[in-house]
Design an enzyme around this catalytic site. Structure first.
Site, PDB file in Angstrom:
ATOM      1  N   LYS A  54      35.740  45.992  41.060  1.00  0.00           N
ATOM      2  CA  LYS A  54      35.650  45.280  42.348  1.00  0.00           C
ATOM      3  C   LYS A  54      36.709  45.790  43.316  1.00  0.00           C
ATOM      4  CE  LYS A  54      33.477  41.236  40.274  1.00  0.00           C
ATOM      5  NZ  LYS A  54      33.518  39.801  39.926  1.00  0.00           N
ATOM      6  N   GLN A  98      38.590  35.387  39.132  1.00  0.00           N
ATOM      7  CA  GLN A  98      37.623  35.779  38.102  1.00  0.00           C
ATOM      8  C   GLN A  98      37.588  34.735  36.984  1.00  0.00           C
ATOM      9  OE1 GLN A  98      35.611  38.476  38.429  1.00  0.00           O
ATOM     10  NE2 GLN A  98      34.663  38.472  36.423  1.00  0.00           N
ATOM     11  N   ASP A 121      32.976  34.302  46.416  1.00  0.00           N
ATOM     12  CA  ASP A 121      32.121  34.115  45.242  1.00  0.00           C
ATOM     13  C   ASP A 121      31.042  33.055  45.510  1.00  0.00           C
ATOM     14  OD1 ASP A 121      32.539  35.806  43.118  1.00  0.00           O
ATOM     15  OD2 ASP A 121      34.174  34.633  42.240  1.00  0.00           O
TER      16      ASP A 121
END
Ligand code: NAP
Ligand code: L37
Length: 295
Positions: A54, A98, A121
């Site tokens: 990412k 994450q 997200d």
């Protein structure tokens, strides 16, 4: 007949090329790059790989990636303090924590501490709610990537029977909302669903997001259906190494489906491209700029 392969790697590359142009435009207009902050707590090996990809993709697109690795023993209070700091930091347009988080940290509390404007997200309840009512939202990257692949394969999805296996907040539920938004007739299946093979056989569009290696067999697939395999499962390979397989028995399903995504090289790369997209969308909104319509 063998199904068409939906090449997520190629689609993601094309998308990232377009995103890089927009990222350059953003930097030229505002005098600063769009910024993504990633937070990884502990050393889950899969998470470490994903976060590294990412950050790399962020930098390659001409955006600024700020990585915050934290030790596995980090307390919830320490993580919340970092999130608050990132919320206030004007150079940060997107915040990604994450998952999964270690047991001592309540993931829901951490997600709710992220400013919804920076929640790239799309996990915050405000964004989940906006998606559910059809308002402008930051939408979770994986379902967004699946939708992009479906639209480029099929075009207009309206009227299609879509079956989503899995009801997680990260994949299944937002996927179902997006498909409903495209006027599909949506069925959400899960571990308590009766006669799952029969439910799947009705699907023109079948999205598998379960986390069980090769659970969906060839004879669960309607002939000609479009199959999107979200699953990432590590199984023992021939040479003692592990290999990646999806939630769909690929070799069987490709003999029946009209089109199918492989694992790897399907949904995974699209997830990363959509994270860059969401970061750019968030950056434009925060700067009071209009992002290109087709971003
Ligand atoms: P999750 O939170 O574990 O959810 C799994 C869902 O599958 C649950 O809703 C569960 O039902 C359902 N399920 C479990 N066993 C089932 C069965 N035998 N029959 C029918 N449904 C069953 O997983 P997730 O986070 O949504 O992720 C799903 C998969 O996608 C994983 O393999 C993950 O690694 C992968 N993934 C890939 C990407 C990517 O970018 N490619 C991104 C995220 C996740 P209940 O709700 O009833 O328990
Ligand atoms: N933000 N992302 C966020 N939060 C979470 O809680 N689980 C999760 C999450 N998931 C995530 O990042 N998933 C993901 C999965 C696969 C890839 C990227 C992200 C990916 O790049 N997959 C490659 C193979 C990578 C490998 O070799 O392991 C693929 O081609 O599918």
């Amino acid at each position: 007949m063998s199904a068409r392969l939906i090449d997520g790697r190629a689609a993601a590359e094309a998308l990232r090329g377009r995103l890089a142009i927009t990222a350059d435009f953003f930097r030229a207009t505002t005098g600063r790059p769009a910024g993504l902050a990633t937070v990884l707590v502990g050393e889950d090996p899969a998470s470490a790989v994903y976060v590294r990809s990412k950050i790399k993709a962020t930098e390659e697109a001409g955006m600024h990636g700020l990585h915050h690795p934290l030790p596995a023993e980090t307390s919830e209070a320490e993580l919340l303090a970092l999130v608050e700091q990132l919320n206030r930091d004007d150079a940060v347009d997107g915040i990604l924590v994450q998952l999964p988080l270690p047991a001592q940290i309540d993931a829901a509390r951490v997600i709710d501490a992220i400013s919804p404007e920076k929640d790239v997200d799309g996990f915050h309840v405000v964004n989940a709610g906006r998606l559910a009512v059809g308002a402008e939202a930051l939408v979770p990257c994986t379902p967004l990537g699946c939708l992009h692949l479906l639209k480029s394969e099929i075009g207009d999805l309206s009227g299609a029977n879509a079956v989503v296996i899995g009801r997680s907040n990260i994949v299944g539920k937002p996927m179902a909302s997006l498909l409903l938004g495209e006027s599909c007739t949506v069925t959400i299946a899960h571990s308590r669903t009766r006669d799952l093979p029969e439910v799947c056989r009705r699907a023109d569009i079948l999205v598998a997001a379960v986390g069980r290696a090769e659970m969906v067999r060839g004879d669960w697939v309607k002939p000609g259906a479009t199959v999107i395999d979200v699953g990432i499962n590590r199984v023992p390979g021939a040479t003692g190494k592990t290999r990646l397989v999806g939630d769909v028995a690929f070799a069987e399903a490709r003999e029946v489906a009209g089109a199918i995504t492989p694992v790897p090289g399907g949904v995974g790369p699209m997830t990363i491209a959509m994270l860059l997209r969401n970061t750019l969308v968030a950056a434009h909104r925060r700067a009071g700029l209009k992002a290109p319509e087709d971003l």
